[in-house]
Design a protein around this motif. Structure first.
Motif, short mmCIF file in Angstrom:
data_model
loop_
_atom_site.label_atom_id
_atom_site.label_comp_id
_atom_site.label_asym_id
_atom_site.label_seq_id
_atom_site.Cartn_x
_atom_site.Cartn_y
_atom_site.Cartn_z
N ALA A 256 0.82 -1.20 0.00
CA ALA A 256 0.00 0.00 0.00
C ALA A 256 0.85 1.25 0.00
N ARG A 257 2.05 1.14 0.56
CA ARG A 257 2.92 2.32 0.66
C ARG A 257 3.97 2.38 -0.44
N THR A 258 4.15 1.29 -1.16
CA THR A 258 5.19 1.23 -2.18
C THR A 258 4.64 0.59 -3.44
N GLY A 259 5.51 0.42 -4.41
CA GLY A 259 5.16 -0.35 -5.59
C GLY A 259 4.30 0.36 -6.61
N PHE A 260 4.13 1.67 -6.48
CA PHE A 260 3.36 2.39 -7.49
C PHE A 260 4.22 3.46 -8.17
N VAL A 261 3.76 3.87 -9.32
CA VAL A 261 4.42 4.92 -10.10
C VAL A 261 3.53 6.15 -10.10
N THR A 262 4.13 7.31 -10.09
CA THR A 262 3.38 8.57 -10.03
C THR A 262 3.79 9.50 -11.16
N ARG A 263 2.83 10.14 -11.77
CA ARG A 263 3.17 11.29 -12.61
C ARG A 263 2.22 12.45 -12.28
N MET A 264 2.79 13.63 -12.28
CA MET A 264 2.04 14.83 -11.94
C MET A 264 1.43 15.44 -13.20
N ILE A 265 0.13 15.70 -13.15
CA ILE A 265 -0.61 16.19 -14.31
C ILE A 265 -1.25 17.55 -14.00
N PRO A 279 7.18 14.09 -15.27
CA PRO A 279 7.11 12.72 -15.77
C PRO A 279 8.08 11.77 -15.07
N SER A 280 8.79 12.23 -14.04
CA SER A 280 9.86 11.44 -13.44
C SER A 280 9.36 10.20 -12.72
N GLY A 281 8.12 10.24 -12.26
CA GLY A 281 7.60 9.15 -11.45
C GLY A 281 7.83 9.34 -9.97
N THR A 298 10.46 16.06 -5.42
CA THR A 298 10.57 15.09 -6.50
C THR A 298 12.04 14.86 -6.82
N LYS A 299 12.27 13.96 -7.72
CA LYS A 299 13.60 13.74 -8.29
C LYS A 299 13.44 13.79 -9.79
N PRO A 300 13.56 14.98 -10.37
CA PRO A 300 13.39 15.09 -11.82
C PRO A 300 14.36 14.18 -12.56
N ILE A 301 14.00 13.85 -13.76
CA ILE A 301 14.85 12.97 -14.57
C ILE A 301 16.25 13.57 -14.71
N ASP A 302 17.24 12.76 -14.35
CA ASP A 302 18.67 13.13 -14.44
C ASP A 302 19.05 14.24 -13.46
N LYS A 303 18.25 14.44 -12.39
CA LYS A 303 18.58 15.46 -11.39
C LYS A 303 18.46 14.88 -9.99
N GLU A 304 18.92 15.62 -9.00
CA GLU A 304 18.89 15.13 -7.63
C GLU A 304 17.51 15.29 -7.01
N ALA A 305 17.27 14.49 -5.98
CA ALA A 305 16.01 14.60 -5.24
C ALA A 305 16.03 15.86 -4.39
N LYS A 313 3.66 23.82 -17.81
CA LYS A 313 3.64 23.82 -19.28
C LYS A 313 4.99 24.20 -19.88
N THR A 314 6.06 24.07 -19.08
CA THR A 314 7.42 24.26 -19.57
C THR A 314 8.30 23.20 -18.91
N GLU A 315 9.56 23.14 -19.32
CA GLU A 315 10.52 22.25 -18.68
C GLU A 315 11.44 23.00 -17.73
N ASN A 316 11.08 24.23 -17.38
CA ASN A 316 11.90 25.05 -16.49
C ASN A 316 11.78 24.54 -15.05
N THR A 317 12.92 24.35 -14.39
CA THR A 317 12.95 23.86 -13.02
C THR A 317 14.01 24.61 -12.22
N ARG A 318 13.81 24.69 -10.90
CA ARG A 318 14.81 25.30 -10.01
C ARG A 318 14.77 24.60 -8.67
N LEU A 319 15.93 24.20 -8.18
CA LEU A 319 16.03 23.55 -6.88
C LEU A 319 15.92 24.60 -5.77
#
Length: 420
Positions: A256-265, A279-281, A298-305, A313-319
């Protein structure tokens, strides 16, 4: 109800704070004021909702006579109003049979109102929401349960809570089985919008629609799908939710606490203009910063958590807070601070202590408000996260805690720290 004694949360309170680092000195003199007491357990629920009315006088709360187990269908949750100016007097408002330990019954003030509160309930074989006017006593019923309210106070969004309970126990409601429990991606349920005045419902997106959307170019339709953690943007024009799926039906509580994948919409208020914001999951706790930006662990694709600011609606991100906010928590912005101050907490550390803190983005400064012990009996579905939330003035932090041995509610005055 009489006000309990103040509970010190500085170094002298015994919550593990030493006198060394400067951020501990900044928190000296703070007090956690208990606003509820036993013999019943009290708490509010989630961190992204209004617990306190616009005047700052009345706080909402829930109470129940047991702890340490999952709710069962007959279990009724008491709903009350706490008068913070009348010795924390408990004023009963009603009850609910649609609730869980993490998010209670979605109890909250309707944005923009100092009179109306709303919560979910079960009536017969359906989930509903109840609206109560605390001044006139007027009551009305909406034909669907709500998950999140629009900041303009005009509509709510929701999803099937029995579906959530089927696939992520503890975040949905018991008492009404999921009628589509044998269907991986139902076409009949999903994300809906409900008018807070008329009760009119509009289906926006079905689970089947989202299940048919490839994830990182892979077909994920042959999984068990559900929606969770819904939120409306500050301008009430964009919706945000988590689409989750798992390959197998639950067999254990660990699953119940694990084993699922997530995407933010995200989508517009009519379910159109769909965008996969993360889309990182790995999307977890989040809030809107403004109509265009989402603040999420989150932990974006190819980036740190970490806690990331994503532009919709963009790919702009900032830690944000990369040196200090290094673990997942329940993050919000402190009102009336131009989004400079963040309120956050942690999960229990190895000593079972939960840290409550503020973070100032421009100066990258952390102010620890306290560390609160969580007994080992509070784990899994019935754990007690602090779920910190500010009043609407941004002067006080309210939170749930078990550091005195049972689940109760507290507040701390942060006005001198954030300048409100």
């Amino acid at each position: 109800m009489k006000r309990r004694d103040f509970i010190k949360t500085s170094a002298l309170a015994g919550f593990g704070l030493s006198m060394g680092p400067s951020w501990i000195k900044a928190a000296e003199g703070l007090e956690a004021v208990a606003i509820t007491q036993g013999p019943k357990a009290h708490w509010f629920g989630y961190y992204d909702k209004f617990q306190v009315d616009p005047s700052g006088r009345f706080a909402l709360g829930c109470e129940v006579g047991f702890e340490g187990r999952s709710p069962e269908a007959p279990d009724r949750l008491g709903i009350g109003l706490i008068d913070l100016e009348e010795d924390n007097k408990w004023i009963p408002l009603g009850s609910s049979k649609a609730w869980g330990w993490q998010q209670s019954c979605m109890l909250q003030w309707i944005p923009g109102s100092d009179e109306e509160v709303i919560w979910n309930d079960r009536e017969g074989d359906r989930h509903i929401s109840r609206v109560v006017n605390i001044k006139t006593g007027e009551k009305r019923i909406l034909p669907e349960p709500i998950y999140a309210l629009a900041p303009n106070g005009k509509f709510a969004i929701g999803t099937a809570f029995n579906r959530i309970q089927n696939l992520r126990p503890g975040y949905g409601y018991v008492g009404i089985p999921d009628p589509f429990q044998s269907v991986k991606a139902p076409e009949e349920i999903g994300l809906y919008k409900i008018d807070l005045r008329s009760g009119e419902k509009q289906m926006l997106l079905t689970i089947a629609e989202l299940a048919s959307l490839p994830h990182l170019d892979k077909d994920v339709s042959d999984n068990w799908h559900w929606f969770n953690h819904l939120l409306v943007s500050p301008d009430s024009k964009r919706l945000l939710f988590l689409h989750r799926w798992r390959p197998e039906i639950l067999e254990t509580q660990v699953m119940a606490r694990t084993g699922f994948v997530t995407r933010m919409i995200t989508c517009d208020e009519n379910g159109k203009d769909l965008y996969v914001a993360d889309p990182s999951g790995n999307s977890s706790h989040f809030v809107w910063r403004d109509p265009r930006h989402i603040f999420v662990w989150t932990k974006p694709i190819d980036k740190e958590a970490g806690f990331w600011l994503l532009e919709d609606k963009t790919e702009n991100t900032r830690l944000i807070g990369g040196e200090t906010m290094t673990t997942n928590g329940h993050n919000t912005y402190v009102p009336h601070t131009d989004n400079e101050w963040v309120l956050n907490d942690t999960y229990p550390d190895k000593e079972r202590k939960i840290t409550l803190y503020l973070y100032h983005i421009p100066t990258q400064r952390q102010v620890v408000l306290g560390r609160f012990y969580s007994p080992e009996s509070y784990f899994g579905e019935w754990r007690c996260d602090l779920h910190p939330r500010c009043d609407q003035q941004g002067k006080r932090v309210f939170f749930d805690s078990t550091h005195e041995g049972m689940r109760q509610m507290y507040y701390m005055d942060i006005s001198r720290i954030v300048g409100n």
